[in-house]
Design a protein around this motif. Structure first.
Motif, PDB file in Angstrom:
ATOM      1  N   HIS A 103      37.068-103.203   6.534  1.00  0.00           N
ATOM      2  CA  HIS A 103      37.496-101.886   7.007  1.00  0.00           C
ATOM      3  C   HIS A 103      39.023-101.793   7.010  1.00  0.00           C
ATOM      4  N   PHE A 104      39.687-102.827   7.489  1.00  0.00           N
ATOM      5  CA  PHE A 104      41.152-102.824   7.515  1.00  0.00           C
ATOM      6  C   PHE A 104      41.720-102.812   6.099  1.00  0.00           C
ATOM      7  N   GLN A 105      41.127-103.580   5.210  1.00  0.00           N
ATOM      8  CA  GLN A 105      41.602-103.604   3.819  1.00  0.00           C
ATOM      9  C   GLN A 105      41.395-102.256   3.151  1.00  0.00           C
ATOM     10  N   HIS A 106      40.271-101.612   3.454  1.00  0.00           N
ATOM     11  CA  HIS A 106      40.012-100.277   2.915  1.00  0.00           C
ATOM     12  C   HIS A 106      41.076 -99.294   3.387  1.00  0.00           C
ATOM     13  N   LEU A 107      41.395 -99.320   4.686  1.00  0.00           N
ATOM     14  CA  LEU A 107      42.426 -98.422   5.204  1.00  0.00           C
ATOM     15  C   LEU A 107      43.773 -98.704   4.546  1.00  0.00           C
ATOM     16  N   ASP A 108      44.139 -99.958   4.429  1.00  0.00           N
ATOM     17  CA  ASP A 108      45.408-100.308   3.786  1.00  0.00           C
ATOM     18  C   ASP A 108      45.477 -99.746   2.368  1.00  0.00           C
ATOM     19  N   ARG A 109      44.396 -99.915   1.618  1.00  0.00           N
ATOM     20  CA  ARG A 109      44.387 -99.417   0.234  1.00  0.00           C
ATOM     21  C   ARG A 109      44.520 -97.903   0.183  1.00  0.00           C
ATOM     22  N   GLN A 110      43.788 -97.217   1.056  1.00  0.00           N
ATOM     23  CA  GLN A 110      43.823 -95.756   1.077  1.00  0.00           C
ATOM     24  C   GLN A 110      45.224 -95.242   1.424  1.00  0.00           C
ATOM     25  N   MET A 111      45.849 -95.854   2.435  1.00  0.00           N
ATOM     26  CA  MET A 111      47.168 -95.391   2.871  1.00  0.00           C
ATOM     27  C   MET A 111      48.243 -95.697   1.834  1.00  0.00           C
ATOM     28  N   GLU A 112      48.182 -96.892   1.269  1.00  0.00           N
ATOM     29  CA  GLU A 112      49.238 -97.266   0.320  1.00  0.00           C
ATOM     30  C   GLU A 112      49.111 -96.489  -0.991  1.00  0.00           C
ATOM     31  N   ALA A 113      47.891 -96.209  -1.422  1.00  0.00           N
ATOM     32  CA  ALA A 113      47.705 -95.469  -2.671  1.00  0.00           C
ATOM     33  C   ALA A 113      48.260 -94.055  -2.581  1.00  0.00           C
ATOM     34  N   ARG A 114      48.311 -93.518  -1.384  1.00  0.00           N
ATOM     35  CA  ARG A 114      48.755 -92.142  -1.199  1.00  0.00           C
ATOM     36  C   ARG A 114      50.119 -92.048  -0.505  1.00  0.00           C
ATOM     37  N   HIS A 115      50.804 -93.184  -0.424  1.00  0.00           N
ATOM     38  CA  HIS A 115      52.110 -93.195   0.232  1.00  0.00           C
ATOM     39  C   HIS A 115      53.167 -92.635  -0.724  1.00  0.00           C
ATOM     40  N   PRO A 116      54.014 -91.735  -0.254  1.00  0.00           N
ATOM     41  CA  PRO A 116      55.040 -91.169  -1.140  1.00  0.00           C
ATOM     42  C   PRO A 116      56.018 -92.242  -1.617  1.00  0.00           C
ATOM     43  N   THR A 117      56.542 -92.038  -2.830  1.00  0.00           N
ATOM     44  CA  THR A 117      57.444 -93.027  -3.420  1.00  0.00           C
ATOM     45  C   THR A 117      58.912 -92.670  -3.233  1.00  0.00           C
ATOM     46  N   ASP A 118      59.223 -91.433  -2.868  1.00  0.00           N
ATOM     47  CA  ASP A 118      60.619 -91.074  -2.613  1.00  0.00           C
ATOM     48  C   ASP A 118      61.134 -91.834  -1.397  1.00  0.00           C
ATOM     49  N   PRO A 119      62.411 -92.201  -1.363  1.00  0.00           N
ATOM     50  CA  PRO A 119      62.968 -92.915  -0.210  1.00  0.00           C
ATOM     51  C   PRO A 119      62.792 -92.117   1.084  1.00  0.00           C
ATOM     52  N   HIS A 120      62.407 -92.813   2.157  1.00  0.00           N
ATOM     53  CA  HIS A 120      62.149 -92.132   3.436  1.00  0.00           C
ATOM     54  C   HIS A 120      62.012 -93.168   4.534  1.00  0.00           C
ATOM     55  N   TRP A 121      61.891 -92.702   5.762  1.00  0.00           N
ATOM     56  CA  TRP A 121      61.458 -93.537   6.887  1.00  0.00           C
ATOM     57  C   TRP A 121      60.048 -93.115   7.259  1.00  0.00           C
ATOM     58  N   HIS A 122      59.218 -94.106   7.570  1.00  0.00           N
ATOM     59  CA  HIS A 122      57.789 -93.882   7.836  1.00  0.00           C
ATOM     60  C   HIS A 122      57.508 -94.074   9.316  1.00  0.00           C
ATOM     61  N   LEU A 123      57.022 -93.032   9.959  1.00  0.00           N
ATOM     62  CA  LEU A 123      56.596 -93.134  11.356  1.00  0.00           C
ATOM     63  C   LEU A 123      55.139 -93.599  11.364  1.00  0.00           C
ATOM     64  N   LEU A 124      54.929 -94.895  11.555  1.00  0.00           N
ATOM     65  CA  LEU A 124      53.577 -95.440  11.477  1.00  0.00           C
ATOM     66  C   LEU A 124      52.797 -95.192  12.768  1.00  0.00           C
ATOM     67  N   PHE A 125      53.422 -95.450  13.914  1.00  0.00           N
ATOM     68  CA  PHE A 125      52.757 -95.251  15.204  1.00  0.00           C
ATOM     69  C   PHE A 125      53.668 -94.466  16.149  1.00  0.00           C
ATOM     70  N   LEU A 126      53.120 -93.433  16.759  1.00  0.00           N
ATOM     71  CA  LEU A 126      53.786 -92.728  17.854  1.00  0.00           C
ATOM     72  C   LEU A 126      52.806 -92.756  19.017  1.00  0.00           C
ATOM     73  N   ALA A 127      53.106 -93.566  20.020  1.00  0.00           N
ATOM     74  CA  ALA A 127      52.155 -93.837  21.097  1.00  0.00           C
ATOM     75  C   ALA A 127      52.722 -93.428  22.444  1.00  0.00           C
ATOM     76  N   VAL A 128      51.894 -92.733  23.213  1.00  0.00           N
ATOM     77  CA  VAL A 128      52.255 -92.337  24.574  1.00  0.00           C
ATOM     78  C   VAL A 128      51.106 -92.736  25.491  1.00  0.00           C
ATOM     79  N   ARG A 129      51.426 -93.387  26.593  1.00  0.00           N
ATOM     80  CA  ARG A 129      50.393 -93.792  27.548  1.00  0.00           C
ATOM     81  C   ARG A 129      49.575 -92.576  27.969  1.00  0.00           C
ATOM     82  N   PRO A 130      48.255 -92.682  27.978  1.00  0.00           N
ATOM     83  CA  PRO A 130      47.416 -91.495  28.219  1.00  0.00           C
ATOM     84  C   PRO A 130      47.761 -90.708  29.479  1.00  0.00           C
ATOM     85  N   ASP A 131      48.190 -91.369  30.538  1.00  0.00           N
ATOM     86  CA  ASP A 131      48.518 -90.618  31.754  1.00  0.00           C
ATOM     87  C   ASP A 131      49.854 -89.904  31.667  1.00  0.00           C
TER      88      ASP A 131
END
Length: 200
Positions: A103-131
């Motif tokens: 499952h993890f390998q599948h997600l990695d493949r899906q995300m990387e295949a569709r990742h833009p190639t132009d230079p950028h910064w990637h916000l991978l995780f934006l996390a806020v405590r639920p409360d």
């Protein structure tokens, strides 16, 4: 009037706390349920996976910005040059994922295949405590890094995890990419979004 929280750049001593924070705030997400369907295993397995990326960003591949009270964090990766992956990623992923590795390998493949190639910064995780949801913490974290990226003329990219998140990101200058959807599974989708440099 919402008070803007104090922010700081995370260091090595914050790695475990940020991994815990992401695990707490991402438990409801469809893609995470796809990765580890068993709710008893989900948090420990995915927490170790988040930790790989938090460690990698803090180690020089990007940057982790967090609120001073530890209630929210943004994990960014510098994709203006050649991308990198966490050290010994394949081995460490196999160890932590166990029976869920495909499952993890599948997600990695899906995300990387569709990742833009132009230079950028990637916000991978934006996390806020639920409360602390809906208190402007995620917006404050994005505004902080976006200001620097705009000054440097660098775009940003992310994969939104829900329609609600897409609305939030649109308010911060992100637009849907074409094609917009990464279909991780029949019910778990990610939404590709790009933020051009903003001129203020």
């Amino acid at each position: 009037m919402t008070t803007v929280p104090a922010l700081r750049t995370a260091g090595e001593a914050d790695i475990d706390n940020v991994a815990d924070l992401i695990a707490d705030s991402f438990d409801h997400i469809d893609v995470i349920h796809f990765l580890v369907p068993d709710p008893d295993l989900r948090r420990p397995v995915t927490r170790d996976w988040y930790r790989l990326y938090v460690e990698h960003a803090i180690g020089g591949a990007g940057q982790v910005v967090m609120t001073a009270d530890g209630a929210a964090a943004a994990v960014w990766f510098d994709r203006t040059g050649a991308p990198s992956e966490p050290e010994d990623y394949d081995k460490r992923l196999a160890e932590l994922a166990g029976e869920h590795l495909d499952h993890f390998q599948h997600l990695d493949r899906q995300m990387e295949a569709r990742h833009p190639t132009d230079p950028h910064w990637h916000l991978l995780f934006l996390a806020v405590r639920p409360d602390r949801w809906s208190q402007g913490l995620g917006s404050a974290l994005m505004d902080h890094t976006h200001a620097r990226l705009d000054a440097e003329g660098v775009p940003a990219y992310l994969e939104a995890t829900s329609e609600q998140n897409r609305k939030l990101y649109r308010r911060h200058g992100y637009t849907d990419m074409i094609p917009p959807v990464i279909e991780v599974s029949a019910v778990a989708h990610l939404y590709r979004m790009w933020r051009p440099t903003q001129n203020h």
